[in-house]
Design a protein around this motif. Structure first.
Motif, mmCIF file in Angstrom:
data_model
loop_
_atom_site.group_PDB
_atom_site.id
_atom_site.type_symbol
_atom_site.label_atom_id
_atom_site.label_comp_id
_atom_site.label_asym_id
_atom_site.label_seq_id
_atom_site.Cartn_x
_atom_site.Cartn_y
_atom_site.Cartn_z
ATOM 1 N N ALA A 129 46.515 55.927 95.233
ATOM 2 C CA ALA A 129 46.938 57.260 94.812
ATOM 3 C C ALA A 129 45.953 57.840 93.799
ATOM 4 O O ALA A 129 45.895 59.070 93.614
ATOM 5 C CB ALA A 129 48.343 57.209 94.206
ATOM 6 N N THR A 130 45.157 56.982 93.159
ATOM 7 C CA THR A 130 44.153 57.496 92.218
ATOM 8 C C THR A 130 43.036 58.238 92.942
ATOM 9 O O THR A 130 42.226 58.909 92.297
ATOM 10 C CB THR A 130 43.541 56.368 91.360
ATOM 11 O OG1 THR A 130 42.921 55.400 92.214
ATOM 12 C CG2 THR A 130 44.597 55.700 90.500
ATOM 13 N N ALA A 131 42.980 58.139 94.265
ATOM 14 C CA ALA A 131 42.033 58.924 95.055
ATOM 15 C C ALA A 131 42.635 60.278 95.444
ATOM 16 O O ALA A 131 42.030 61.032 96.188
ATOM 17 C CB ALA A 131 41.621 58.166 96.315
ATOM 18 N N VAL A 132 43.828 60.572 94.904
ATOM 19 C CA VAL A 132 44.548 61.811 95.218
ATOM 20 C C VAL A 132 44.828 62.650 93.971
ATOM 21 O O VAL A 132 44.663 63.869 93.977
ATOM 22 C CB VAL A 132 45.887 61.507 95.933
ATOM 23 C CG1 VAL A 132 46.731 62.772 96.103
ATOM 24 C CG2 VAL A 132 45.640 60.838 97.281
ATOM 25 N N ARG A 148 46.768 65.291 101.575
ATOM 26 C CA ARG A 148 45.721 66.266 101.901
ATOM 27 C C ARG A 148 44.784 66.503 100.720
ATOM 28 O O ARG A 148 43.721 67.105 100.883
ATOM 29 C CB ARG A 148 46.361 67.590 102.332
ATOM 30 C CG ARG A 148 47.101 67.527 103.657
ATOM 31 C CD ARG A 148 47.890 68.789 103.918
ATOM 32 N NE ARG A 148 48.963 68.973 102.935
ATOM 33 C CZ ARG A 148 49.829 69.988 102.949
ATOM 34 N NH1 ARG A 148 49.720 70.924 103.884
ATOM 35 N NH2 ARG A 148 50.774 70.073 102.028
ATOM 36 N N HIS A 149 45.165 66.052 99.537
ATOM 37 C CA HIS A 149 44.369 66.294 98.338
ATOM 38 C C HIS A 149 43.486 65.080 98.004
ATOM 39 O O HIS A 149 43.832 63.941 98.304
ATOM 40 C CB HIS A 149 45.289 66.596 97.150
ATOM 41 C CG HIS A 149 46.100 67.848 97.337
ATOM 42 N ND1 HIS A 149 47.420 67.820 97.732
ATOM 43 C CD2 HIS A 149 45.771 69.147 97.195
ATOM 44 C CE1 HIS A 149 47.871 69.060 97.815
ATOM 45 N NE2 HIS A 149 46.893 69.887 97.505
ATOM 46 N N TRP A 150 42.374 65.381 97.384
ATOM 47 C CA TRP A 150 41.440 64.340 96.947
ATOM 48 C C TRP A 150 41.196 64.468 95.441
ATOM 49 O O TRP A 150 41.156 65.583 94.906
ATOM 50 C CB TRP A 150 40.097 64.492 97.661
ATOM 51 C CG TRP A 150 40.109 64.070 99.099
ATOM 52 C CD1 TRP A 150 40.379 64.859 100.185
ATOM 53 C CD2 TRP A 150 39.824 62.764 99.611
ATOM 54 N NE1 TRP A 150 40.285 64.124 101.335
ATOM 55 C CE2 TRP A 150 39.935 62.835 101.014
ATOM 56 C CE3 TRP A 150 39.486 61.553 99.006
ATOM 57 C CZ2 TRP A 150 39.723 61.729 101.837
ATOM 58 C CZ3 TRP A 150 39.267 60.452 99.824
ATOM 59 C CH2 TRP A 150 39.383 60.545 101.218
ATOM 60 N N SER A 151 41.007 63.336 94.801
ATOM 61 C CA SER A 151 40.602 63.364 93.394
ATOM 62 C C SER A 151 39.179 63.897 93.292
ATOM 63 O O SER A 151 38.352 63.708 94.185
ATOM 64 C CB SER A 151 40.669 61.956 92.791
ATOM 65 O OG SER A 151 42.005 61.535 92.621
ATOM 66 N N PHE A 155 35.430 65.002 87.773
ATOM 67 C CA PHE A 155 36.509 64.996 86.786
ATOM 68 C C PHE A 155 36.802 63.554 86.338
ATOM 69 O O PHE A 155 36.972 63.277 85.141
ATOM 70 C CB PHE A 155 37.763 65.628 87.397
ATOM 71 C CG PHE A 155 38.975 65.621 86.494
ATOM 72 C CD1 PHE A 155 39.193 66.660 85.600
ATOM 73 C CD2 PHE A 155 39.887 64.577 86.534
ATOM 74 C CE1 PHE A 155 40.311 66.658 84.767
ATOM 75 C CE2 PHE A 155 40.997 64.557 85.714
ATOM 76 C CZ PHE A 155 41.204 65.608 84.816
ATOM 77 N N CYS A 156 36.857 62.640 87.323
ATOM 78 C CA CYS A 156 37.120 61.232 87.010
ATOM 79 C C CYS A 156 36.019 60.638 86.134
ATOM 80 O O CYS A 156 36.296 59.897 85.184
ATOM 81 C CB CYS A 156 37.258 60.427 88.299
ATOM 82 S SG CYS A 156 38.731 60.772 89.273
ATOM 83 N N ARG A 157 34.790 60.955 86.452
ATOM 84 C CA ARG A 157 33.669 60.440 85.646
ATOM 85 C C ARG A 157 33.743 60.974 84.216
ATOM 86 O O ARG A 157 33.498 60.238 83.254
ATOM 87 C CB ARG A 157 32.331 60.832 86.280
ATOM 88 C CG ARG A 157 31.989 60.098 87.564
ATOM 89 C CD ARG A 157 30.555 60.383 87.984
ATOM 90 N NE ARG A 157 30.230 59.828 89.273
ATOM 91 C CZ ARG A 157 29.918 58.553 89.493
ATOM 92 N NH1 ARG A 157 29.897 57.700 88.480
ATOM 93 N NH2 ARG A 157 29.624 58.131 90.712
ATOM 94 N N LYS A 158 34.074 62.237 84.082
ATOM 95 C CA LYS A 158 34.141 62.874 82.767
ATOM 96 C C LYS A 158 35.117 62.146 81.855
ATOM 97 O O LYS A 158 34.846 61.946 80.662
ATOM 98 C CB LYS A 158 34.558 64.336 82.936
ATOM 99 C CG LYS A 158 34.686 65.104 81.631
ATOM 100 C CD LYS A 158 35.097 66.550 81.893
ATOM 101 C CE LYS A 158 35.277 67.318 80.588
ATOM 102 N NZ LYS A 158 35.698 68.726 80.848
#
Length: 300
Positions: A129-132, A148-151, A155-158
């Motif tokens: 779910a962390t990929a969403v 249907r949503h992607w991470s 933003f994750c790197r930041k």
């Protein structure tokens, strides 16, 4: 689900089969009548399968390094399906900024091997779910988050959400290669697995307070996760991604219960009753697609 599905005629590979999830999946598949190729990474891990199968012909053990293409091909030989989940290598057990490269490389090797194995009909790819859930606009979105949503990787790197970085990049890489090689793949984007050895150090827990406040902190029980994997494999109508969870942490009591399970000191990482201003957080994530598929699923 098609009533004609004959599990006894299917040989499937589970990789990596040495995790708690992998072992349980192997056991359940055997109970359903499958022949299973259980793939483990390290010497000695085969011991966990002693007594698992009453019929030795139904369970075959393999040592497959996800970075060794030929060992993957050996484990897949003769299989009609693969259940793939990534386990970090021993020499790099923690998620950091470099783990994405490791996980992407492993996913690439596995999907390439599937593309070269003519007997493979379907791949069930375990993602997260962390990929969403990690997106800049998650608070302003009108619709609930779903498969249907992607991470957003940037933003994750930041915010150093390395689990989200790795899972998003690995899954996208797997999808790209599956489409290019004509591999029939389905992904399971699982919530936090409520395993017995769960601790605060689990990389999924980074950003736990934010997920809670956003109404997207989801968890999944081991048995439900296993059933979901088998269901999407057996159902010929399954396609694309499936968000997989059967509980959401969206009340103060849920948060405290999880904190006590993780560790006495864990409560400091989750909102206290006065922090969120209300005792109930509105759920902003949906698993309707998976629930609809599993309505008629029959457990072993």
């Amino acid at each position: 689900m098609a009533p004609s599905f004959d599990t006894t005629s299917h040989t499937v590979c589970v990789m990596d089969a040495s995790s708690h999830f992998g072992l349980t999946l192997v056991q359940t598949l055997l109970q359903r009548g499958y022949t299973v190729h259980a793939s483990v990474q390290k010497y000695g891990e085969e011991n966990i399968f002693k007594g698992v199968s009453a019929n030795p012909d139904k369970l075959k053990l393999f040592r497959s390094d996800p970075f060794d293409y030929h060992s993957i091909v050996d484990a897949l030989r003769g299989c009609s399906g693969l259940f793939y989940t990534f386990e970090p290598p021993l020499d790099q057990p923690n998620y950091d900024e470099y783990m994405a490269d490791v996980e992407v490389r492993a996913a690439h090797n596995v999907l390439e091997a599937c593309g070269q194995t003519e007997t493979i009909d379907k791949v069930v790819f375990t993602s997260s779910a962390t990929a969403v859930v990690w997106r800049e606009d998650r608070k302003s979105m009108e619709a609930d988050l779903d498969e249907r949503h992607w991470s957003d990787v940037n933003f994750c790197r930041k915010f150093k959400l390395w689990h989200g970085v790795s899972k998003t990049m690995a899954e996208k890489s797997a999808w790209a290669l599956a489409m290019d090689r004509g591999v029939n793949m389905v992904s399971i984007n699982a919530g936090l697995l409520m395993a017995d050895d769960l601790s605060l150090k689990h990389p999924y827990m980074r950003g736990a307070a934010e997920m809670y406040e956003d109404g997207v902190f989801v968890t999944v029980d081991l048995s439900f996760l296993v059933d979901a994997h088998i269901c999407v494999y057996e159902d010929v109508s399954s396609y694309g991604r499936y968000l997989c969870f059967n509980h959401i942490i969206n009340t103060h009591q849920d948060a405290l219960h999880l904190a006590r399970k993780l560790a006495p000191s864990a409560s400091s990482s989750l909102p206290q009753s006065g922090d969120c201003g209300k005792s109930f957080i509105e759920q902003r994530i949906s698993n309707k697609k998976l629930n609809k598929l599993m309505v008629d699923f029959e457990e072993a």
